[in-house]
Design a protein around this motif. Structure first.
Motif, short mmCIF file in Angstrom:
data_model
loop_
_atom_site.label_atom_id
_atom_site.label_comp_id
_atom_site.label_asym_id
_atom_site.label_seq_id
_atom_site.Cartn_x
_atom_site.Cartn_y
_atom_site.Cartn_z
N ILE A 264 28.83 9.20 -48.77
CA ILE A 264 27.60 9.19 -49.57
C ILE A 264 27.52 7.84 -50.26
CG2 ILE A 264 26.38 10.21 -51.52
CD1 ILE A 264 27.46 12.91 -50.74
N THR A 265 26.38 7.18 -50.12
CA THR A 265 26.21 5.86 -50.73
C THR A 265 25.86 6.01 -52.22
OG1 THR A 265 23.86 5.86 -50.18
CG2 THR A 265 25.38 4.92 -48.53
N SER A 266 25.92 4.90 -52.94
CA SER A 266 25.67 4.97 -54.39
C SER A 266 24.29 5.54 -54.70
CB SER A 266 25.82 3.58 -55.02
OG SER A 266 24.85 2.71 -54.47
N ASP A 267 23.33 5.34 -53.79
CA ASP A 267 21.98 5.85 -54.03
C ASP A 267 21.75 7.21 -53.37
OD1 ASP A 267 22.14 4.60 -51.56
OD2 ASP A 267 20.11 3.82 -51.60
N GLY A 268 22.84 7.86 -52.98
CA GLY A 268 22.72 9.26 -52.59
C GLY A 268 22.29 9.52 -51.16
N LYS A 269 22.60 8.56 -50.27
CA LYS A 269 22.29 8.77 -48.85
C LYS A 269 23.56 9.18 -48.12
CE LYS A 269 18.18 6.93 -49.47
NZ LYS A 269 17.97 5.54 -49.74
N ILE A 270 23.43 10.10 -47.18
CA ILE A 270 24.60 10.49 -46.38
C ILE A 270 24.68 9.54 -45.19
CG2 ILE A 270 25.66 12.28 -44.95
CD1 ILE A 270 24.20 14.37 -46.54
N ARG A 271 25.90 9.05 -44.93
CA ARG A 271 26.16 8.27 -43.71
C ARG A 271 27.21 9.01 -42.90
NH1 ARG A 271 23.90 3.25 -43.34
NH2 ARG A 271 25.37 2.62 -41.73
N THR A 272 26.90 9.24 -41.65
CA THR A 272 27.80 10.02 -40.80
C THR A 272 28.82 9.14 -40.09
OG1 THR A 272 26.01 9.93 -39.20
CG2 THR A 272 26.28 11.98 -40.43
N CYS A 273 28.61 7.82 -40.13
CA CYS A 273 29.55 6.88 -39.50
C CYS A 273 29.38 5.56 -40.22
CB CYS A 273 29.18 6.73 -38.02
SG CYS A 273 30.11 5.46 -37.12
N LEU A 274 30.47 4.76 -40.31
CA LEU A 274 30.33 3.42 -40.91
C LEU A 274 29.26 2.63 -40.16
CD1 LEU A 274 33.96 2.11 -41.51
CD2 LEU A 274 32.18 2.38 -43.24
N PHE A 275 29.14 2.90 -38.86
CA PHE A 275 28.26 2.11 -38.01
C PHE A 275 26.90 2.77 -37.77
CE2 PHE A 275 32.46 0.50 -37.41
CZ PHE A 275 32.24 -0.86 -37.51
N SER A 276 26.59 3.78 -38.57
CA SER A 276 25.27 4.42 -38.43
C SER A 276 24.16 3.39 -38.57
CB SER A 276 25.07 5.47 -39.53
OG SER A 276 25.95 6.55 -39.36
N VAL A 277 23.10 3.60 -37.82
CA VAL A 277 21.95 2.71 -37.96
C VAL A 277 20.86 3.34 -38.84
CG1 VAL A 277 22.35 1.32 -35.89
CG2 VAL A 277 21.08 3.47 -35.71
N TRP A 278 21.12 4.54 -39.32
CA TRP A 278 20.25 5.13 -40.32
C TRP A 278 21.09 6.00 -41.26
CZ3 TRP A 278 18.97 6.28 -35.05
CH2 TRP A 278 19.60 7.42 -34.56
N ASP A 279 20.49 6.32 -42.42
CA ASP A 279 21.19 7.26 -43.29
C ASP A 279 20.24 8.39 -43.67
OD1 ASP A 279 21.67 4.39 -45.36
OD2 ASP A 279 19.81 5.51 -45.17
N HIS A 280 20.76 9.38 -44.37
CA HIS A 280 20.02 10.63 -44.58
C HIS A 280 19.94 10.89 -46.08
CE1 HIS A 280 20.61 11.37 -40.26
NE2 HIS A 280 21.78 10.80 -40.48
#
Ligand code: SAM
Length: 329
Positions: A264-280
């Motif tokens: 989870i990034t500081s602004d509250g996005k989920i990343r499923t992989c370090l190399f994701s090209v989008w977040d949730h």
């Protein structure tokens, strides 16, 4: 049902960035010109996210950033996290990744609040080189004091992460081996990944697992320690039993098939992989007033989209939509 992705990988580890600010400008991570890019959230919102995820099977939480110790209130946040329980009723395993600059003063309060383990990033064990890499004067002594304070506080084990770059610090391999033995820390070399702001990565810059082992063996023979398949590091001890080193080799020996992580990034996005090209955008769900059950449903849907593997070094590699400092390692 506990979280797992469409490849059947159980998701048990969460890394959460609690700030996008960093007080170091490591040459292989940042351009040195940009500061924080993304905002952060009130701790109560991270806490809710962690609580929901813990109910879904997350057992380990690693706080990261940016530099997590820059965030005011981090000790209280650790204390609140320590009250949460995993789906099987156990306390969560709380860890922190830090550059160690502010750790000397904070190690004991963090331990008292419930932190179990700490990983400190150091890319040289030489003052002058350390300053050149971090682009901050006099950092080395602060970080060394942080390492020692963490040991004194009983944060176990104290791990030191080192990213090696050819032509920059690969001559630090043996000095780091000596450092691990003298300071009683577990050393982890990490292969440099294409996640930097300046896009300086090339396969030639990566110092690989095989090279590190070969160089370290010139200092002292190493014996491999068996490891769990989901462990990121291949582990070795020196033949005389004093000192452990590990190598995290996502480039030369990828371990995606055993990945158990979500971020989870500081602004509250989920990343499923370090190399994701989008977040949730998990935070957007909270802002819309989602119930815990709705958050769970959202998270399950996101986890099903977890990527099979990274494509570092392949012709179809697409750079991640965020660099490491804005994700959290
Ligand atoms: N500020 C904290 C710290 O220094 O540990 C946490 C964030 S920092 C981005 C987390 C880790 O990522 C550090 O150990 C850093 O060396 C590592 N890192 C940064 N860029 C990397 C890259 N391109 N490849 C591999 N590791 C990287």
């Amino acid at each position: 049902m506990l979280l797992s992705d469409k490849f059947g990988r159980p998701i048990t580890d969460l890394r959460i960035a609690i700030t996008d600010h960093c007080n170091y400008k490591c040459v292989y991570c940042r351009t040195g010109n940009e500061g924080a890019v993304y905002g952060d959230l009130p701790f109560a919102e991270y806490l809710r996210m962690v609580r929901v995820l813990a109910g879904l099977g997350i057992k380990k939480i690693r706080l990261t950033g940016g530099e997590p110790l820059l965030r005011r209130g981090v000790v209280d946040f650790v204390r609140e996290l320590s009250q949460l329980r995993s789906a099987d009723g156990e306390p969560l395993e709380l860890a922190l990744t830090t550059n160690g600059h502010l750790l000397a003063e904070m190690a004991q309060p963090l331990k008292d609040a419930g932190l179990r383990r700490v990983t400190i990033s150091m890319d040289a064990v030489d003052r002058e080189r350390f300053a050149r890499i971090t682009r901050v004067p006099n950092g080395y002594d602060n970080v060394l004091a942080g390492v020692r304070a963490a040991k004194r506080a009983g944060l176990k084990p104290v791990k030191v992460n080192c990213v090696l770059l050819r032509g920059f610090n690969e001559d630090q391999i043996i000095p780091f081996g000596k450092f691990a033995r003298e300071e009683g820390v577990v050393l982890r070399f990490i292969e440099f990944m294409p996640l930097e702001e300046d896009r300086v990565w090339s396969p030639e810059v990566v110092v690989t697992l095989d090279e590190i082992l070969q160089r370290m063996a010139e200092f002292r023979p190493l014996v491999e320690i068996p490891h769990e398949p989901s462990e990121t590091a291949r582990r070795y001890r020196f033949e005389d039993g004093l000192g452990e080193i590990g190598i995290i080799a996502p480039v030369s020996h990828p371990f995606c098939g055993h990945c158990s992580r979500v971020r989870i990034t500081s602004d509250g996005k989920i990343r499923t992989c370090l190399f994701s090209v989008w977040d949730h955008d998990l935070h957007a769900q909270i802002q819309r007033g989602a119930s815990d059950a709705q958050l769970e449903q959202f998270i399950r849907g996101v986890i099903l989209k977890k990527e099979a593997r990274h494509h570092i070094g392949e012709p179809d590699f697409v750079p991640a939509s965020r660099t490491m400092v804005h994700i959290g390692g």
